[in-house]
Design an enzyme around this catalytic site. Structure first.
Site, PDB file in Angstrom:
ATOM      1  N   CYS A   1       0.446  -1.500   0.088  1.00  0.00           N
ATOM      2  CA  CYS A   1       0.242   0.237  -0.228  1.00  0.00           C
ATOM      3  C   CYS A   1       0.736   1.296   0.019  1.00  0.00           C
ATOM      4  O   CYS A   1       0.467   2.346   0.254  1.00  0.00           O
ATOM      5  CB  CYS A   1      -0.735   0.379   1.082  1.00  0.00           C
ATOM      6  SG  CYS A   1      -1.993  -1.743   1.287  1.00  0.00           S
TER       7      CYS A   1
ATOM      8  N   HIS B   1      -3.905   7.425   2.536  1.00  0.00           N
ATOM      9  CA  HIS B   1      -4.014   5.373   1.683  1.00  0.00           C
ATOM     10  C   HIS B   1      -5.234   5.707   2.179  1.00  0.00           C
ATOM     11  O   HIS B   1      -5.999   5.635   3.415  1.00  0.00           O
ATOM     12  CB  HIS B   1      -2.957   4.839   2.447  1.00  0.00           C
ATOM     13  CG  HIS B   1      -3.017   3.344   1.810  1.00  0.00           C
ATOM     14  ND1 HIS B   1      -3.922   2.818   0.597  1.00  0.00           N
ATOM     15  CD2 HIS B   1      -3.675   2.316   2.937  1.00  0.00           C
ATOM     16  CE1 HIS B   1      -3.967   1.632   0.944  1.00  0.00           C
ATOM     17  NE2 HIS B   1      -3.911   0.946   2.341  1.00  0.00           N
TER      18      HIS B   1
ATOM     19  N   ASN C   1      -9.608  -0.430   0.207  1.00  0.00           N
ATOM     20  CA  ASN C   1      -8.275  -0.532  -0.322  1.00  0.00           C
ATOM     21  C   ASN C   1      -8.075  -1.099  -0.915  1.00  0.00           C
ATOM     22  O   ASN C   1      -7.812  -2.548  -1.253  1.00  0.00           O
ATOM     23  CB  ASN C   1      -8.192  -1.246   1.263  1.00  0.00           C
ATOM     24  CG  ASN C   1      -6.574  -0.634   0.905  1.00  0.00           C
ATOM     25  OD1 ASN C   1      -6.003  -0.742   0.185  1.00  0.00           O
ATOM     26  ND2 ASN C   1      -5.907  -1.647   2.032  1.00  0.00           N
TER      27      ASN C   1
HETATM   28  N1  ACO Z   1     -17.762  -9.455   9.777  1.00  0.00           N
HETATM   29  C1  ACO Z   1     -18.144  -9.180  11.198  1.00  0.00           C
HETATM   30  N2  ACO Z   1     -16.899  -9.454  12.457  1.00  0.00           N
HETATM   31  C2  ACO Z   1     -16.065  -9.483  11.814  1.00  0.00           C
HETATM   32  C3  ACO Z   1     -15.383  -9.266  10.748  1.00  0.00           C
HETATM   33  C4  ACO Z   1     -16.309  -9.330   9.811  1.00  0.00           C
HETATM   34  N3  ACO Z   1     -15.874  -9.372   8.085  1.00  0.00           N
HETATM   35  N4  ACO Z   1     -13.716  -9.838  10.770  1.00  0.00           N
HETATM   36  C5  ACO Z   1     -13.679 -10.299  11.510  1.00  0.00           C
HETATM   37  N5  ACO Z   1     -14.716 -10.618  12.508  1.00  0.00           N
HETATM   38  C6  ACO Z   1     -15.126  -9.775  13.925  1.00  0.00           C
HETATM   39  C7  ACO Z   1     -13.593 -10.826  14.639  1.00  0.00           C
HETATM   40  O1  ACO Z   1     -13.761 -12.279  14.295  1.00  0.00           O
HETATM   41  C8  ACO Z   1     -14.016 -10.488  16.518  1.00  0.00           C
HETATM   42  O2  ACO Z   1     -14.449 -11.276  16.815  1.00  0.00           O
HETATM   43  P1  ACO Z   1     -14.652 -11.800  18.478  1.00  0.00           P
HETATM   44  O3  ACO Z   1     -14.344 -10.598  18.881  1.00  0.00           O
HETATM   45  O4  ACO Z   1     -15.723 -12.464  18.618  1.00  0.00           O
HETATM   46  O5  ACO Z   1     -12.764 -12.703  18.401  1.00  0.00           O
HETATM   47  C9  ACO Z   1     -14.176  -9.562  15.540  1.00  0.00           C
HETATM   48  O6  ACO Z   1     -15.063  -8.619  14.791  1.00  0.00           O
HETATM   49  C10 ACO Z   1     -13.225  -8.078  15.862  1.00  0.00           C
HETATM   50  O7  ACO Z   1     -12.298  -8.259  15.249  1.00  0.00           O
HETATM   51  P2  ACO Z   1     -11.342  -7.324  15.223  1.00  0.00           P
HETATM   52  O8  ACO Z   1     -10.234  -7.887  14.464  1.00  0.00           O
HETATM   53  O9  ACO Z   1     -11.060  -6.778  17.177  1.00  0.00           O
HETATM   54  O10 ACO Z   1     -11.495  -6.029  15.538  1.00  0.00           O
HETATM   55  P3  ACO Z   1     -11.595  -4.036  14.381  1.00  0.00           P
HETATM   56  O11 ACO Z   1     -11.962  -3.431  15.202  1.00  0.00           O
HETATM   57  O12 ACO Z   1     -10.176  -4.178  15.428  1.00  0.00           O
HETATM   58  O13 ACO Z   1     -11.371  -3.937  12.895  1.00  0.00           O
HETATM   59  C11 ACO Z   1     -10.112  -4.197  11.282  1.00  0.00           C
HETATM   60  C12 ACO Z   1     -11.146  -5.115  12.133  1.00  0.00           C
HETATM   61  C13 ACO Z   1     -10.994  -3.082  10.114  1.00  0.00           C
HETATM   62  C14 ACO Z   1      -9.087  -5.253  10.612  1.00  0.00           C
HETATM   63  C15 ACO Z   1      -9.175  -3.288  11.667  1.00  0.00           C
HETATM   64  O14 ACO Z   1      -8.240  -3.893  12.334  1.00  0.00           O
HETATM   65  C16 ACO Z   1      -8.263  -2.142  10.636  1.00  0.00           C
HETATM   66  O15 ACO Z   1      -8.432  -1.851   9.849  1.00  0.00           O
HETATM   67  N6  ACO Z   1      -6.620  -2.704  10.436  1.00  0.00           N
HETATM   68  C17 ACO Z   1      -6.387  -1.730   9.524  1.00  0.00           C
HETATM   69  C18 ACO Z   1      -6.277  -3.605   8.695  1.00  0.00           C
HETATM   70  C19 ACO Z   1      -5.221  -2.210   7.308  1.00  0.00           C
HETATM   71  O16 ACO Z   1      -5.674  -1.014   7.172  1.00  0.00           O
HETATM   72  N7  ACO Z   1      -4.795  -2.573   6.165  1.00  0.00           N
HETATM   73  C20 ACO Z   1      -3.782  -2.063   5.356  1.00  0.00           C
HETATM   74  C21 ACO Z   1      -2.669  -2.337   4.999  1.00  0.00           C
HETATM   75  S1  ACO Z   1      -2.598  -3.604   3.764  1.00  0.00           S
HETATM   76  C22 ACO Z   1      -1.565  -3.835   2.837  1.00  0.00           C
HETATM   77  O17 ACO Z   1      -0.906  -3.296   2.992  1.00  0.00           O
HETATM   78  C23 ACO Z   1      -1.860  -4.875   2.171  1.00  0.00           C
END
Ligand code: ACO
Length: 333
Positions: free
Chosen positions: A125, A259, A290
């Site tokens: 990214c 980004h 993304n």
């Molecule tokens: N739908 C429903 N529930 C979900 C989903 C989904 N799509 N995905 C995960 N959950 C659940 C999890 O299993 C977890 O459940 P649990 O509490 O029972 O274990 C719960 O939701 C919370 O999961 P978290 O990972 O804590 O959610 P968070 O609030 O951290 O959000 C997210 C997750 C959106 C991925 C966030 O962490 C994020 O945006 N991170 C950055 C990602 C990013 O920007 N990547 C870019 C770089 S990628 C690259 O360079 C290739």
């Protein structure tokens, strides 16, 4: 061609750089909404919107990454009133092209009918910022009339569509710019924190009869929470660094082009940057998800075509992602 040295805000001599003279973009036709994903993933529109801000994404059906790249390039050339004969170099950023070799830049060169050297860069990214900086170095060396930069991705090819924690976040698309010599690239800042545990996309093992290591699934693996922490910490830091290098302040910024990974990450940066009004953060991730290295040029093109940038506006582009990497650059429009 102008001289090869310029004076920056601190009156120090630095190499000549470039000016952006045109932008373009392209996304595949097929739109996949959050609701569409609930048919085969245990997820909901509410979860995806509230955790990421994403409402839909464009996903390839028949289009290839290099076809998206080509269309974005053609749009940028048209916008810049430039013909392919004037292009002296093509640089592409991608992690999801249809080939490791030839480079995507070489495919675009063939299909445009351009005659110039071409190379791809890979920094996930953050790839777009590396592209800008590499371009600046080539312009500083001299001998380049115009250059074409393209960020293009088909993340859908490398997503694990059974993994709800990554599949809902990404989309496909391409963005491009045309550059000519100028003094509008002001500063940049890069950090890499080598790590294959937070974000990794393994390649296929191949068929060597001697190779004994286990095949890792050749798809996106991401620890979302660790990525989130890395992004929230590094995004404002990189912006502070480029402003300091250029002798400028937050208040001087007209636009922040982050980004497009997660609205919460952008909001967190916006809260810290009190000198920049919230509506100066360019955001279109709700429509595209993304798109990795394509996300910054995609939003840049949207804002440019909407006539939002005025000549002389100060833009900061800032990204984070696999590597782990983060980077920012400062550009005068
Ligand atoms: N739908 C429903 N529930 C979900 C989903 C989904 N799509 N995905 C995960 N959950 C659940 C999890 O299993 C977890 O459940 P649990 O509490 O029972 O274990 C719960 O939701 C919370 O999961 P978290 O990972 O804590 O959610 P968070 O609030 O951290 O959000 C997210 C997750 C959106 C991925 C966030 O962490 C994020 O945006 N991170 C950055 C990602 C990013 O920007 N990547 C870019 C770089 S990628 C690259 O360079 C290739």
């Amino acid at each position: 061609m102008q001289e090869n040295t310029l004076t920056d805000a601190k009156n120090q001599i630095r190499p000549a750089s470039f000016k952006i003279i045109g932008t373009g973009s392209c996304v595949p036709e097929n739109i996949v909404t959050n609701e569409d994903l609930t048919v085969f993933l245990d997820t909901s529109d509410e979860w995806i919107r509230s955790r990421s801000g994403i409402e839909q994404r464009h996903i390839c059906t028949t289009e290839t990454t290099s076809q998206l790249a080509l269309k974005a390039a053609q749009n940028a050339l048209e916008n810049a009133n430039t013909s392919e004969d004037e292009i002296d170099m093509i640089l592409c950023a991608t992690i999801s092209g249809e080939y490791v070799c030839p480079s995507m830049a070489a495919l675009v060169q063939r299909d445009l009918g351009a005659q110039c050297p071409c190379v791809d860069l890979s920094a996930a990214c953050t790839g777009w910022i590396y592209l800008m900086d590499t371009a600046s170095a080539f312009f500083a060396r001299g001998g380049i009339r115009k250059m074409l930069l393209i960020g293009a991705e088909s993340m859908s090819r490398i997503l694990n569509w059974h993994d709800r924690s990554t599949a809902v976040l990404f989309g496909d698309g391409a963005g491009a710019v045309v550059l000519e010599p100028g003094d509008n690239y002001l500063a940049s800042s890069f950090v890499t924190d080598g790590n294959d545990e937070v974000i990794a996309i393994p390649t296929k093992n191949g068929i060597s009869p001697w190779f004994a290591n286990e095949q890792k699934l050749p798809l996106v693996h991401m620890d979302g929470q660790e990525t989130y922490k890395f992004a929230v910490h590094n995004l404002p830091k990189r912006i502070d660094e480029v402003l300091e290098k250029a002798g400028l302040k937050e208040e001087d910024l007209d636009w922040v082009i982050p980004h497009q990974a997660n609205k919460r990450i952008i909001d967190s940066a916006a809260r810290r940057m009190k000198g920049v009004p919230e509506d100066r953060f360019c955001v279109n991730l709700q429509k595209y998800g993304n798109t990795s290295a394509a996300s910054i040029p995609l939003v840049l093109d949207e804002w440019n075509r909407a006539g939002k940038f005025q000549e002389g506006d100060l833009l900061v582009m800032v990204a984070f992602g696999g590597g782990l990497s983060s980077a920012a650059c400062l550009v005068r429009w």
